[in-house]
Structure formats: C-alpha cells, structure tokens
Design a protein around this motif. Structure first.
Motif, PDB file in Angstrom:
ATOM      1  N   ALA A 158       0.749  -1.236   0.097  1.00 25.72           N
ATOM      2  CA  ALA A 158       0.029   0.101   0.061  1.00 25.72           C
ATOM      3  C   ALA A 158       0.875   1.195   0.098  1.00 25.72           C
ATOM      4  O   ALA A 158       0.300   2.300  -0.542  1.00 25.72           O
ATOM      5  N   THR A 159       2.060   1.245   0.618  1.00 23.94           N
ATOM      6  CA  THR A 159       2.687   2.552   0.616  1.00 23.94           C
ATOM      7  C   THR A 159       3.545   2.936  -0.528  1.00 23.94           C
ATOM      8  O   THR A 159       4.189   3.752  -0.620  1.00 23.94           O
ATOM      9  N   GLY A 160       3.727   1.749  -1.660  1.00 27.47           N
ATOM     10  CA  GLY A 160       4.201   2.078  -2.986  1.00 27.47           C
ATOM     11  C   GLY A 160       3.631   2.889  -3.779  1.00 27.47           C
ATOM     12  O   GLY A 160       2.654   3.388  -3.464  1.00 27.47           O
ATOM     13  N   MET A 180      -3.155  -2.888   2.248  1.00 31.57           N
ATOM     14  CA  MET A 180      -2.371  -3.590   3.007  1.00 31.57           C
ATOM     15  C   MET A 180      -0.972  -3.451   3.063  1.00 31.57           C
ATOM     16  O   MET A 180      -0.353  -3.224   1.908  1.00 31.57           O
ATOM     17  N   SER A 181      -0.232  -3.258   4.046  1.00 32.33           N
ATOM     18  CA  SER A 181       1.129  -2.635   4.177  1.00 32.33           C
ATOM     19  C   SER A 181       1.834  -3.451   5.220  1.00 32.33           C
ATOM     20  O   SER A 181       1.375  -3.852   6.332  1.00 32.33           O
ATOM     21  N   GLY A 182       3.121  -3.428   4.712  1.00 33.04           N
ATOM     22  CA  GLY A 182       4.063  -4.226   5.921  1.00 33.04           C
ATOM     23  C   GLY A 182       4.859  -3.103   6.908  1.00 33.04           C
ATOM     24  O   GLY A 182       5.619  -3.388   7.758  1.00 33.04           O
ATOM     25  N   LYS A 183       4.328  -1.719   6.600  1.00 28.21           N
ATOM     26  CA  LYS A 183       5.045  -0.611   7.351  1.00 28.21           C
ATOM     27  C   LYS A 183       4.171  -0.424   8.535  1.00 28.21           C
ATOM     28  O   LYS A 183       2.966   0.318   8.461  1.00 28.21           O
ATOM     29  N   GLY A 268      -4.467  -9.417 -15.883  1.00 26.08           N
ATOM     30  CA  GLY A 268      -3.018  -9.109 -16.026  1.00 26.08           C
ATOM     31  C   GLY A 268      -2.729  -7.731 -16.433  1.00 26.08           C
ATOM     32  O   GLY A 268      -3.465  -7.360 -17.293  1.00 26.08           O
ATOM     33  N   ILE A 269      -2.036  -7.133 -15.852  1.00 29.01           N
ATOM     34  CA  ILE A 269      -1.694  -5.448 -16.240  1.00 29.01           C
ATOM     35  C   ILE A 269      -0.402  -5.272 -16.682  1.00 29.01           C
ATOM     36  O   ILE A 269       0.569  -5.638 -16.077  1.00 29.01           O
ATOM     37  N   ASN A 270      -0.187  -4.858 -17.960  1.00 24.24           N
ATOM     38  CA  ASN A 270       1.034  -4.480 -18.726  1.00 24.24           C
ATOM     39  C   ASN A 270       1.033  -3.057 -18.804  1.00 24.24           C
ATOM     40  O   ASN A 270       0.314  -2.693 -19.797  1.00 24.24           O
ATOM     41  N   ALA A 271       1.643  -2.111 -18.339  1.00 26.42           N
ATOM     42  CA  ALA A 271       1.508  -0.788 -18.454  1.00 26.42           C
ATOM     43  C   ALA A 271       2.065  -0.140 -19.877  1.00 26.42           C
ATOM     44  O   ALA A 271       1.679   0.960 -20.120  1.00 26.42           O
ATOM     45  N   ASN A 272       2.730  -1.076 -20.519  1.00 25.45           N
ATOM     46  CA  ASN A 272       3.437  -0.639 -21.787  1.00 25.45           C
ATOM     47  C   ASN A 272       2.207  -0.648 -22.734  1.00 25.45           C
ATOM     48  O   ASN A 272       2.321  -1.426 -23.693  1.00 25.45           O
TER      49      ASN A 272
HETATM   50  N1  LIG Z   1       2.827  -4.557 -14.774  1.00 23.66           N
HETATM   51  C1  LIG Z   1       3.405  -3.227 -15.108  1.00 23.66           C
HETATM   52  O1  LIG Z   1       3.133  -3.073 -16.040  1.00 23.66           O
HETATM   53  C2  LIG Z   1       3.783  -2.578 -13.874  1.00 23.66           C
HETATM   54  C3  LIG Z   1       3.992  -1.015 -13.743  1.00 23.66           C
HETATM   55  C4  LIG Z   1       4.321  -0.679 -12.603  1.00 23.66           C
HETATM   56  C5  LIG Z   1       4.836  -1.372 -11.775  1.00 23.66           C
HETATM   57  N2  LIG Z   1       4.870  -2.639 -11.610  1.00 23.66           N
HETATM   58  C6  LIG Z   1       5.386  -3.744 -10.505  1.00 23.66           C
HETATM   59  O2  LIG Z   1       4.513  -3.245  -9.441  1.00 23.66           O
HETATM   60  C7  LIG Z   1       5.116  -3.257  -8.141  1.00 23.66           C
HETATM   61  C8  LIG Z   1       5.048  -2.029  -7.492  1.00 23.66           C
HETATM   62  O3  LIG Z   1       5.578  -1.041  -8.164  1.00 23.66           O
HETATM   63  P1  LIG Z   1       5.780   0.324  -7.470  1.00 23.66           P
HETATM   64  O4  LIG Z   1       6.433   1.219  -8.407  1.00 23.66           O
HETATM   65  O5  LIG Z   1       4.744   1.040  -6.615  1.00 23.66           O
HETATM   66  O6  LIG Z   1       6.905  -0.129  -6.079  1.00 23.66           O
HETATM   67  P2  LIG Z   1       7.284   0.376  -4.799  1.00 23.66           P
HETATM   68  O7  LIG Z   1       7.016   1.752  -4.942  1.00 23.66           O
HETATM   69  O8  LIG Z   1       8.606  -0.045  -4.644  1.00 23.66           O
HETATM   70  O9  LIG Z   1       6.189  -0.363  -3.858  1.00 23.66           O
HETATM   71  C9  LIG Z   1       6.310  -1.467  -3.606  1.00 23.66           C
HETATM   72  C10 LIG Z   1       5.380  -2.019  -2.415  1.00 23.66           C
HETATM   73  O10 LIG Z   1       5.327  -3.525  -2.288  1.00 23.66           O
HETATM   74  C11 LIG Z   1       5.523  -3.512  -0.776  1.00 23.66           C
HETATM   75  N3  LIG Z   1       6.787  -4.633  -0.709  1.00 23.66           N
HETATM   76  C12 LIG Z   1       7.869  -4.574  -0.952  1.00 23.66           C
HETATM   77  N4  LIG Z   1       8.695  -5.791  -0.578  1.00 23.66           N
HETATM   78  C13 LIG Z   1       7.705  -6.632  -0.513  1.00 23.66           C
HETATM   79  C14 LIG Z   1       7.807  -7.823   0.168  1.00 23.66           C
HETATM   80  N5  LIG Z   1       8.940  -8.665   0.134  1.00 23.66           N
HETATM   81  N6  LIG Z   1       6.581  -8.760   0.562  1.00 23.66           N
HETATM   82  C15 LIG Z   1       5.352  -7.873   0.522  1.00 23.66           C
HETATM   83  N7  LIG Z   1       5.397  -6.550   0.146  1.00 23.66           N
HETATM   84  C16 LIG Z   1       6.375  -6.073  -0.330  1.00 23.66           C
HETATM   85  C17 LIG Z   1       5.961  -2.496   0.071  1.00 23.66           C
HETATM   86  O11 LIG Z   1       4.686  -1.669   0.377  1.00 23.66           O
HETATM   87  P3  LIG Z   1       4.446  -1.907   2.160  1.00 23.66           P
HETATM   88  O12 LIG Z   1       5.802  -1.636   2.715  1.00 23.66           O
HETATM   89  O13 LIG Z   1       3.560  -0.826   2.112  1.00 23.66           O
HETATM   90  O14 LIG Z   1       3.786  -3.271   2.483  1.00 23.66           O
HETATM   91  C18 LIG Z   1       6.721  -1.467  -1.273  1.00 23.66           C
HETATM   92  O15 LIG Z   1       6.143  -0.157  -0.872  1.00 23.66           O
HETATM   93  C19 LIG Z   1       6.586  -3.662  -8.393  1.00 23.66           C
HETATM   94  O16 LIG Z   1       6.671  -5.067  -8.460  1.00 23.66           O
HETATM   95  C20 LIG Z   1       6.606  -3.054  -9.891  1.00 23.66           C
HETATM   96  O17 LIG Z   1       7.837  -3.768 -10.754  1.00 23.66           O
HETATM   97  C21 LIG Z   1       4.460  -3.375 -12.645  1.00 23.66           C
END
Ligand SMILES: NC(=O)c1ccc[n+]([C@@H]2O[C@H](COP(=O)([O-])OP(=O)(O)OC[C@H]3O[C@@H](n4cnc5c(N)ncnc54)[C@H](OP(=O)(O)O)[C@@H]3O)[C@@H](O)[C@H]2O)c1
Length: 331
Positions: A158-160, A180-183, A268-272
C-alpha cells in the motif's frame, strides 16, 4: 550543441556504475523529438535496472528512467512543436532507449503523448508509470464489472507508488479501500489518502484451504506470490483482481476452485500500452480518476540525490512517489 546533465549507467564488474555526466545530444539514443525534461521519477523497475538486476538493461551506457514529463525543444515531426508540454513513459525508455534521468531526452514522436488537459507537468510526473498502472488497472476492473457498491477493494504494497495512487483514485471514485502494508507506521498516511481500513501483510501458509471467507469485490496487487494466492482464495463471487506487481515474489500457487466456483477474474496488467489506450487512460486520470493527494504522495529530489533514492527504493525504504526535479538548466 546543447550540453546537459544525466545519470548515466555504465557496465561494472558486479553491478552498473552510476555517473552524473555532462553530455551532448550525440550521446542520446536516436529520435525525432528532443524534450527538455522537467521531471522524471523512480519506479521500482528503475531501481532494479540501476543495480543490474533482472537483466532489465542489456546495452550500455544507458540513461535510466522509465517516465518523464517536459517541454519539446526541437521536433522533426509535424505533430509536435517547440514549447509543447508532453509526457513519455514505457516503449523501452530507461531500458533499451535512453530515458528520463536526464535534463534532455530524445525519442520517436510516436512515443510522445501531449500533456493531458488539466494536469501540470509536475502532477503528471507524480502520476508517471505508477499512476498510469493504477488507472489502467481500475479501467480494466470497471470494464469487468467492478463498481463502488459491490464491496471493499484491497490494495497491497500500500505505501508503494502504484498502490498509493490506486488508493487515492479508488477513494475519490467512491470505493471502500482496505490498504495492506508491511510498514507499521504507515496507517496515518494510508488513511490520509482515503483508505478506510489498514491491514498487515499476509504470511505464506503451508497448506491453505482452496477457498476462505469471501471478502473483496476487487483487489489491486503490487506483491504477487503468497499475497496474490491469498487474494484468489478470499475474493467475493465475481470479484476482480488486477495483478501488476511482483514486489514479494513471482510465483503463484493457487487452485482453479476460486475461478470455477466463485467466478473470480484475474486481470494481468502490463502498463506498456499502445498509444490509443494511453489516451483513454490518461484522460480518465485527468478527469474522473483524478487523484486528490499528489502533494502528500510525492517526495521531490534533485539529480544528485537520485543514486541514494534508487537504493532506498530497492530496500523498500521509500513511500509514495519519488519525483526528480531536473532543474531546467540546459546550455
Ligand atoms: N505490470 C506493470 O506494467 C507494472 C507497472 C508498474 C509497476 N509494476 C510492478 O508493481 C510493483 C509495485 O511497483 P511500485 O513502483 O509501486 O513499487 P514500490 O513503490 O517500490 O512499492 C512496492 C511496495 O510493495 C511492498 N513490498 C515490497 N517488498 C515486499 C515484500 N517482500 N513482500 C510484500 N510486500 C512488499 C511495499 O509496500 P508496504 O511496505 O506498504 O507493504 C512497497 O512499498 C513492482 O513489482 C513493480 O515492478 C508493474
């Protein structure tokens, strides 16, 4: 010839070397539009790429940064003129084409989106790939029947960056959101974005039941692994999951029972996305999905701080979106 600053990634023995360098246009990947970058950001993929992980970058040197906003400086394409404000993300920028972690970028015109009306360059940068991903997920979920009156939506990680913007957009649209957050200290931030409840992370279970108490009308998942498997077991009948992340693991161990007994949907989500879809989704971001807490979600840094924040992102030590102010002094 313009000179400008960039964070350049060079091949190193164990991981890429990071160098803040003074470059000229000749150093950039080819393209017919030159953009003075106002803001870029750090997405999780940028942090992985800057450490040489997951083989994201395969040709060097490379300027990272999978999104940018800025102003057209030169264009050899009739669709763009100097002074136009634009957004670019994906299409390989920051991966196999030089990206946003620089004061200038050069890209093909087909990758350039005019800045959507009603958004500033700063607001569009806070949104970036992360907010686009959240909005595209919401768009697809609503096309698959999700609506605010159907029940709560869970947002993991959630904090991501993606999740913070997802919570904000969902809450503005009238959804009841569980974050849902681990922080442990994140609750005030998450409630401030509009979540109505905050819960801790899911621990993997040895032999989970194929179905558990049904709770969620929708779920947006940043985490994958045990969290995504648990979501499949706890969705309401007809519930919709958007899976876009693997921050907690790439595996998915579940059964077909939630799909054939509860009719859940896993998107499934691919942002590209192709450009026509980007136009639809960005118009929604500027309109009915518009987030209301961009100032609380953004943390602004300069290029000198970028290496430190790439490491902090990988270590899970940042919250919301890290936006890089490029400073604007191209010679
Ligand atoms: N499919 C696509 O096109 C697409 C596009 C953008 C991003 N993504 C993916 O989406 C995810 C989130 O991206 P983001 O940019 O938001 O990343 P981010 O800002 O780094 O956030 C990821 C969040 O996931 C949680 N987390 C980190 N490690 C974890 C673990 N080991 N177990 C459980 N929770 C964990 C943390 O949140 P809490 O501490 O709050 O739990 C962290 O803040 C990444 O995997 C990224 O690669 C995919």
């Amino acid at each position: 010839m313009h000179t400008f600053q960039a964070l350049r990634l060079l091949p190193g023995e164990t991981e890429p070397l990071r160098q803040i360098a003074t470059l000229t246009l000749d150093d950039l990947s080819p393209g017919n539009v030159v953009i003075q970058v106002a803001y870029s950001s750090i997405n999780y993929k940028d942090a992985l790429a800057s450490k040489g992980l997951n083989a994201i970058i395969r040709s060097w040197p490379r300027i990272g940064g999978i999104d940018l906003t800025g102003t057209v400086l030169e264009s050899a394409d009739a669709r763009f003129a100097p002074g136009d404000e634009v957004v670019v993300h994906g299409f390989g920028i920051g991966v196999d084409h030089d990206g946003g972690h620089a004061q200038l970028a050069r890209v093909p015109a087909d990758w350039v989106l005019p800045l959507p009306k009603g958004l500033s360059l700063f607001e569009a940068a806070v949104i970036g790939v992360a907010g686009y991903t959240a909005a595209y997920a919401l768009h697809l979920m609503e096309l698959n029947g999700l609506a605010p009156d159907q029940g709560p939506v869970l947002v993991s990680g959630a904090t991501g960056g993606v999740a913070s913007l997802a919570i904000d957009m969902l809450a503005q649209r009238g959804y009841q959101v569980t974050a849902m957050s681990g922080k442990a200290d994140a609750t005030p931030y998450l409630l401030g974005l509009g979540a109505s409840a905050v819960t801790g992370r899911i621990a993997p279970q040895d032999q989970p039941k194929p179905l558990e108490k049904s709770q969620w009308a929708g779920a947006m998942d940043s985490v994958g692994g045990a969290t995504l498997a648990w979501l499949t077991r706890t969705m309401q009948p007809g519930g919709v999951i958007a899976a876009f992340g693997n921050a907690g693991g790439a595996e998915l161990a579940t059964t077909v029972l939630p799909f054939i007994l509860r009719g859940i949907r896993l998107l499934g989500i691919n942002a590209n996305s192709p450009m026509p879809l980007r136009e639809i989704v960005w118009n929604k971001i500027a309109g009915e999905y518009r987030p209301a807490h961009l100032a609380q979600i953004a943390h602004v840094i300069d290029m000198q701080e970028l290496p430190t924040y790439l490491d902090r992102t990988l270590a899970g030590q940042v919250r919301g979106r890290t936006v890089i102010d490029m400073g604007g002094s191209v010679q």
